[in-house]
Design a protein around this motif. Structure first.
Motif, short mmCIF file in Angstrom:
data_model
loop_
_atom_site.label_atom_id
_atom_site.label_comp_id
_atom_site.label_asym_id
_atom_site.label_seq_id
_atom_site.Cartn_x
_atom_site.Cartn_y
_atom_site.Cartn_z
N MET A 69 12.54 -33.45 32.84
CA MET A 69 12.84 -32.94 31.51
C MET A 69 12.08 -33.79 30.50
O MET A 69 12.07 -35.00 30.59
N SER A 70 11.47 -33.16 29.53
CA SER A 70 10.70 -33.89 28.52
C SER A 70 11.63 -34.60 27.55
O SER A 70 12.80 -34.27 27.41
N THR A 71 11.08 -35.57 26.83
CA THR A 71 11.86 -36.33 25.85
C THR A 71 12.37 -35.41 24.76
O THR A 71 13.52 -35.50 24.35
N THR A 72 11.51 -34.51 24.28
CA THR A 72 11.92 -33.58 23.22
C THR A 72 13.05 -32.69 23.70
O THR A 72 14.01 -32.45 22.97
N PHE A 119 12.78 -39.40 20.27
CA PHE A 119 12.02 -38.30 19.66
C PHE A 119 10.62 -38.76 19.26
O PHE A 119 9.64 -38.06 19.47
N LEU A 120 10.53 -39.97 18.68
CA LEU A 120 9.25 -40.50 18.22
C LEU A 120 8.50 -41.29 19.29
O LEU A 120 7.36 -41.69 19.09
N ASN A 121 9.16 -41.53 20.42
CA ASN A 121 8.60 -42.30 21.52
C ASN A 121 8.23 -43.72 21.08
O ASN A 121 7.13 -44.20 21.35
N VAL A 122 9.15 -44.35 20.36
CA VAL A 122 9.00 -45.74 19.94
C VAL A 122 10.28 -46.48 20.32
O VAL A 122 11.33 -45.86 20.49
N PRO A 123 10.22 -47.81 20.40
CA PRO A 123 11.45 -48.57 20.68
C PRO A 123 12.43 -48.49 19.50
O PRO A 123 12.02 -48.35 18.34
N ARG A 154 16.75 -34.60 11.85
CA ARG A 154 15.64 -34.09 12.66
C ARG A 154 14.47 -33.65 11.78
O ARG A 154 13.31 -33.94 12.08
N GLU A 155 14.77 -32.95 10.68
CA GLU A 155 13.69 -32.46 9.82
C GLU A 155 12.90 -33.61 9.20
O GLU A 155 11.68 -33.49 8.99
N ASP A 156 13.56 -34.74 8.94
CA ASP A 156 12.84 -35.91 8.42
C ASP A 156 11.92 -36.50 9.48
O ASP A 156 10.81 -36.94 9.17
N LEU A 157 12.37 -36.52 10.72
CA LEU A 157 11.53 -37.02 11.81
C LEU A 157 10.32 -36.12 12.02
O LEU A 157 9.19 -36.61 12.20
N GLU A 158 10.54 -34.82 11.97
CA GLU A 158 9.43 -33.88 12.14
C GLU A 158 8.44 -34.02 10.99
O GLU A 158 7.22 -33.97 11.20
#
Length: 69
Positions: free
Chosen positions: A1-4, A24-28, A56-60
């Protein structure tokens, strides 16, 4: 399963905990804390009862704003 897909399953439309946002951002998770404290990156977050949450919308939008060719 993907991270997203994992993030979608955990937080489909609401607020994400720092570990979910980091996935979601693939960062620590520590990177998010550093960005909050130093303003090195502008990434909106919400404080809910002393807890940090990310929309979520802010991350996107953050991803879109940091897209380079």
């Amino acid at each position: 399963m993907s991270t997203t897909a994992t993030v979608d399953r955990i937080a489909p439309a609401g607020l994400m905990k720092p570990d979910q946002a980091a996935a979601f951002l693939n960062v620590p998770v520590s990177t998010l804390a550093t960005w909050r404290c130093t303003n090195r990156q502008v990434l909106a977050y919400v404080k809910v009862g002393g807890h940090v949450r990310y929309r979520r919308e802010d991350l996107e939008q953050f991803v879109a704003d940091n897209l380079h060719n």
